[in-house]
Scaffold this motif. Structure first.
Motif, PDB file in Angstrom:
ATOM      1  N   VAL A   1       0.545  -8.605   5.073  1.00 49.08           N
ATOM      2  CA  VAL A   1       1.321  -7.559   6.013  1.00 49.08           C
ATOM      3  C   VAL A   1       1.330  -6.205   5.405  1.00 49.08           C
ATOM      4  O   VAL A   1       1.357  -5.967   4.292  1.00 49.08           O
ATOM      5  CB  VAL A   1       3.039  -8.118   5.694  1.00 49.08           C
ATOM      6  N   LEU A   2       0.714  -5.544   6.515  1.00 47.98           N
ATOM      7  CA  LEU A   2       0.622  -3.947   6.182  1.00 47.98           C
ATOM      8  C   LEU A   2       1.719  -3.513   6.683  1.00 47.98           C
ATOM      9  O   LEU A   2       2.419  -3.750   7.817  1.00 47.98           O
ATOM     10  CB  LEU A   2      -0.677  -3.598   7.108  1.00 47.98           C
ATOM     11  N   MET A   3       2.413  -2.234   5.829  1.00 42.81           N
ATOM     12  CA  MET A   3       3.582  -1.654   6.286  1.00 42.81           C
ATOM     13  C   MET A   3       3.393   0.012   5.329  1.00 42.81           C
ATOM     14  O   MET A   3       2.805  -0.042   4.686  1.00 42.81           O
ATOM     15  CB  MET A   3       4.747  -2.286   5.700  1.00 42.81           C
ATOM     16  N   ALA A   4       4.359   0.414   5.945  1.00 40.57           N
ATOM     17  CA  ALA A   4       4.622   1.656   5.382  1.00 40.57           C
ATOM     18  C   ALA A   4       5.193   1.593   3.930  1.00 40.57           C
ATOM     19  O   ALA A   4       5.889   0.494   3.661  1.00 40.57           O
ATOM     20  CB  ALA A   4       5.519   2.663   6.029  1.00 40.57           C
ATOM     21  N   LYS A   5       4.881   2.703   3.016  1.00 38.80           N
ATOM     22  CA  LYS A   5       5.160   2.352   1.631  1.00 38.80           C
ATOM     23  C   LYS A   5       6.807   2.219   1.616  1.00 38.80           C
ATOM     24  O   LYS A   5       7.392   1.856   0.528  1.00 38.80           O
ATOM     25  CB  LYS A   5       4.692   3.474   0.745  1.00 38.80           C
ATOM     26  N   THR A   6       7.503   2.976   2.590  1.00 39.16           N
ATOM     27  CA  THR A   6       8.884   3.080   2.266  1.00 39.16           C
ATOM     28  C   THR A   6       9.728   2.048   3.349  1.00 39.16           C
ATOM     29  O   THR A   6      10.994   1.899   3.358  1.00 39.16           O
ATOM     30  CB  THR A   6       9.343   4.303   2.975  1.00 39.16           C
ATOM     31  N   HIS A   7       8.910   1.198   4.011  1.00 42.83           N
ATOM     32  CA  HIS A   7       9.314  -0.067   4.652  1.00 42.83           C
ATOM     33  C   HIS A   7      10.389  -0.885   3.868  1.00 42.83           C
ATOM     34  O   HIS A   7       9.893  -1.317   2.544  1.00 42.83           O
ATOM     35  CB  HIS A   7       7.984  -0.783   5.380  1.00 42.83           C
ATOM     36  N   PRO A   8      11.577  -1.400   4.437  1.00 40.82           N
ATOM     37  CA  PRO A   8      12.324  -2.353   3.639  1.00 40.82           C
ATOM     38  C   PRO A   8      11.525  -3.432   3.057  1.00 40.82           C
ATOM     39  O   PRO A   8      11.873  -3.958   1.988  1.00 40.82           O
ATOM     40  CB  PRO A   8      13.302  -2.967   4.512  1.00 40.82           C
ATOM     41  N   LEU A   9      10.604  -4.053   3.765  1.00 39.20           N
ATOM     42  CA  LEU A   9       9.778  -5.058   3.356  1.00 39.20           C
ATOM     43  C   LEU A   9       9.114  -4.899   2.162  1.00 39.20           C
ATOM     44  O   LEU A   9       8.549  -5.840   1.368  1.00 39.20           O
ATOM     45  CB  LEU A   9       8.826  -5.902   4.677  1.00 39.20           C
TER      46      LEU A   9
ATOM     47  N   VAL B   1       0.883  -3.411   0.838  1.00 38.36           N
ATOM     48  CA  VAL B   1       0.249  -4.475   1.616  1.00 38.36           C
ATOM     49  C   VAL B   1       0.805  -5.524   0.821  1.00 38.36           C
ATOM     50  O   VAL B   1       1.209  -5.483  -0.520  1.00 38.36           O
ATOM     51  CB  VAL B   1      -1.240  -4.602   1.203  1.00 38.36           C
ATOM     52  N   ARG B   2       1.679  -6.503   1.453  1.00 42.82           N
ATOM     53  CA  ARG B   2       2.384  -7.818   0.818  1.00 42.82           C
ATOM     54  C   ARG B   2       2.024  -8.936   1.333  1.00 42.82           C
ATOM     55  O   ARG B   2       1.622  -9.315   2.297  1.00 42.82           O
ATOM     56  CB  ARG B   2       3.699  -7.726   0.955  1.00 42.82           C
ATOM     57  N   GLY B   3       2.079  -9.981   0.628  1.00 36.96           N
ATOM     58  CA  GLY B   3       1.637 -11.344   0.612  1.00 36.96           C
ATOM     59  C   GLY B   3       2.766 -11.947   1.482  1.00 36.96           C
ATOM     60  O   GLY B   3       3.850 -11.550   1.471  1.00 36.96           O
ATOM     61  N   ILE B   4       2.508 -13.105   2.249  1.00 41.21           N
ATOM     62  CA  ILE B   4       3.720 -13.793   3.100  1.00 41.21           C
ATOM     63  C   ILE B   4       3.729 -15.077   2.214  1.00 41.21           C
ATOM     64  O   ILE B   4       2.925 -15.902   1.590  1.00 41.21           O
ATOM     65  CB  ILE B   4       3.155 -14.323   4.471  1.00 41.21           C
ATOM     66  N   GLY B   5       5.142 -15.343   2.141  1.00 38.19           N
ATOM     67  CA  GLY B   5       5.426 -16.664   1.284  1.00 38.19           C
ATOM     68  C   GLY B   5       5.088 -17.718   2.294  1.00 38.19           C
ATOM     69  O   GLY B   5       5.002 -17.895   3.183  1.00 38.19           O
ATOM     70  N   GLU B   6       4.968 -19.019   1.430  1.00 37.11           N
ATOM     71  CA  GLU B   6       4.818 -20.375   2.149  1.00 37.11           C
ATOM     72  C   GLU B   6       5.891 -20.676   3.002  1.00 37.11           C
ATOM     73  O   GLU B   6       6.931 -20.266   2.999  1.00 37.11           O
ATOM     74  CB  GLU B   6       4.627 -21.470   1.228  1.00 37.11           C
TER      75      GLU B   6
ATOM     76  N   LEU C   1      10.372 -11.835   7.520  1.00 37.77           N
ATOM     77  CA  LEU C   1       9.097 -11.190   8.225  1.00 37.77           C
ATOM     78  C   LEU C   1       9.497 -11.077   9.679  1.00 37.77           C
ATOM     79  O   LEU C   1       9.179 -10.180  10.451  1.00 37.77           O
ATOM     80  CB  LEU C   1       8.134 -12.093   7.922  1.00 37.77           C
ATOM     81  N   VAL C   2       9.947 -12.265  10.203  1.00 40.98           N
ATOM     82  CA  VAL C   2      10.329 -12.322  11.866  1.00 40.98           C
ATOM     83  C   VAL C   2      11.172 -11.354  12.348  1.00 40.98           C
ATOM     84  O   VAL C   2      11.313 -11.289  13.558  1.00 40.98           O
ATOM     85  CB  VAL C   2      10.684 -13.766  12.095  1.00 40.98           C
ATOM     86  N   ARG C   3      11.755 -10.745  11.432  1.00 40.25           N
ATOM     87  CA  ARG C   3      13.122  -9.996  11.913  1.00 40.25           C
ATOM     88  C   ARG C   3      12.470  -8.546  12.273  1.00 40.25           C
ATOM     89  O   ARG C   3      13.242  -7.668  13.261  1.00 40.25           O
ATOM     90  CB  ARG C   3      13.834  -9.520  10.835  1.00 40.25           C
ATOM     91  N   TYR C   4      11.183  -8.270  12.096  1.00 38.46           N
ATOM     92  CA  TYR C   4      10.834  -6.756  12.291  1.00 38.46           C
ATOM     93  C   TYR C   4       9.805  -6.902  13.241  1.00 38.46           C
ATOM     94  O   TYR C   4       8.789  -7.697  13.622  1.00 38.46           O
ATOM     95  CB  TYR C   4      10.091  -6.204  10.979  1.00 38.46           C
ATOM     96  N   PRO C   5       9.697  -5.730  14.195  1.00 36.75           N
ATOM     97  CA  PRO C   5       8.668  -5.525  15.214  1.00 36.75           C
ATOM     98  C   PRO C   5       7.172  -5.355  14.750  1.00 36.75           C
ATOM     99  O   PRO C   5       6.998  -4.775  13.519  1.00 36.75           O
ATOM    100  CB  PRO C   5       9.307  -4.370  15.892  1.00 36.75           C
ATOM    101  N   GLN C   6       6.444  -5.921  15.470  1.00 34.12           N
ATOM    102  CA  GLN C   6       4.928  -5.909  14.941  1.00 34.12           C
ATOM    103  C   GLN C   6       3.914  -4.865  15.844  1.00 34.12           C
ATOM    104  O   GLN C   6       4.252  -4.954  17.128  1.00 34.12           O
ATOM    105  CB  GLN C   6       4.332  -7.282  14.771  1.00 34.12           C
ATOM    106  N   VAL C   7       2.926  -4.492  15.305  1.00 30.14           N
ATOM    107  CA  VAL C   7       1.786  -4.228  16.042  1.00 30.14           C
ATOM    108  C   VAL C   7       0.802  -5.433  16.143  1.00 30.14           C
ATOM    109  O   VAL C   7       0.551  -5.693  15.036  1.00 30.14           O
ATOM    110  CB  VAL C   7       0.912  -2.977  15.446  1.00 30.14           C
ATOM    111  N   VAL C   8       0.329  -5.587  17.111  1.00 33.89           N
ATOM    112  CA  VAL C   8      -0.688  -6.840  17.061  1.00 33.89           C
ATOM    113  C   VAL C   8      -2.038  -6.213  17.821  1.00 33.89           C
ATOM    114  O   VAL C   8      -2.189  -5.282  18.616  1.00 33.89           O
ATOM    115  CB  VAL C   8      -0.099  -7.971  17.859  1.00 33.89           C
TER     116      VAL C   8
END
Length: 317
Positions: free
Chosen positions: A169-177, A258-263, A188-195
């Motif tokens: 997951v790519l996000m801004a440094k200030t993003h809650p995630l 950048v953060r990994g995604i949980g199982e 993860l599914v709560r937030y809008p995405q760029v695809v």
């Protein structure tokens, strides 16, 4: 009409004698006579006046310049195919996904040029589905893409698995995630995405996984370049799911994280709980008879694990 009939006709014109023409073509005089008779039967008119010295008829005069062009074209195509077989082709075309263009392609191109400096390489960055389509349409010689078994079926297809990588997951440094070390799917599914745009394997992969979870993918923007993803995500609200190889240098940007995604749920197999993609090299069997194409494929297989190890030190070569 066969090419040896054309060649026999021209040999008779050159020598003025069926016997000499036959010797020049390496056949018997009777075979030469049968070839010319078959040619005359096919065109419907005699091509020669048979006498002590063979001469062209009016039909033969008309036929002569065209026969010369046909024979020359035959020689040209034999030369071209011979050069192709010997690796003397003028260009080699490759379609590859964006992350591969910036990581795997550069060392492959450098090594390839040392062996085939006269071959012009043309590399085009395309989405996986589009790259496989242009391969099927004979517009490129190889495609390095995210695997799609539906587009690589067929006995003529040669598919080489290169590596498998995680989706992050790519996000801004200030993003809650960014507060998470590893982001839970429920968050993860709560937030809008760029695809990625339609035709990119990553878009299909993300949509399929969200569909399997029974949740809505909040896709608010479609893009097709990695720089564009970073520019939009940097603004702070949107996130993007991207392959690890597209994010290897993000740590150098203080505005991004950048953060990994949980199982996923424990009842699934491990390979189903993790979100990954497989990158493959695809070509067709007939193209591997061409030395530069076969060599480029060999280099891709050789450098793929090296590049993966460079981008992810935990990967052993």
């Amino acid at each position: 009409m066969r090419i040896e009939q054309i060649q026999g006709f021209l040999a008779v014109v050159k020598t003025g004698n069926f016997g000499q023409a036959a010797r020049e073509c390496g056949i018997t005089q009777s075979t030469m006579s049968r070839q010319i008779q078959a040619l005359e039967t096919e065109v419907g008119l005699p091509l020669f006046h048979r006498s002590n010295q063979v001469k062209l008829t009016l039909a033969g005069e008309r036929f002569l310049p065209r026969a010369r062009r046909i024979e020359q074209e035959w020689r040209n195509i034999l030369n071209e195919l011979g050069e192709l077989r010997e690796g003397k082709q003028s260009e080699l075309c490759v379609a590859a996904i964006h992350s591969v263009c910036s990581t795997l392609i550069p060392p492959v191109v450098q090594q390839f040029y040392r062996t085939y400096p006269a071959v012009q390489l043309r590399v085009t960055a395309l989405g996986s589905d589009r790259a496989l389509k242009v391969l099927r349409d004979n517009l490129v010689d190889l495609a390095i893409v995210m695997h799609n078994r539906f587009l690589t079926t067929g006995a003529e297809m040669v598919v080489d698995p290169l590596y498998e990588e995680s989706i992050q997951v790519l996000m801004a440094k200030t993003h809650p995630l960014a507060a998470y070390g590893e982001i839970p799917w429920l968050e993860l599914v709560r937030y809008p995405q760029v695809v990625f745009k339609d035709g990119y394997g990553m878009q299909r992969l993300v949509q399929e996984r969200f569909g399997e979870l029974g949740v809505e993918l909040k896709a608010v923007l479609e893009l097709n370049t990695l720089d564009a993803f970073r520019g939009v995500v940097r603004q702070g609200e949107l996130i993007a799911l991207l392959p690890q190889s597209a994010l290897w240098d993000v740590e150098q940007d203080p505005t991004l994280a950048v953060r990994g995604i949980g199982e996923l749920t424990p009842h699934l197999r491990k390979e189903e709980r993790l979100l990954t993609r497989q990158v493959v090299c695809v070509t067709t069997q007939d193209r591997l008879d061409i030395p530069p194409i076969a060599y480029f494929r060999q280099l891709v297989q050789q450098f793929a694990p090296v590049c993966r190890a460079a981008l992810n030190p935990s990967v052993e070569v």
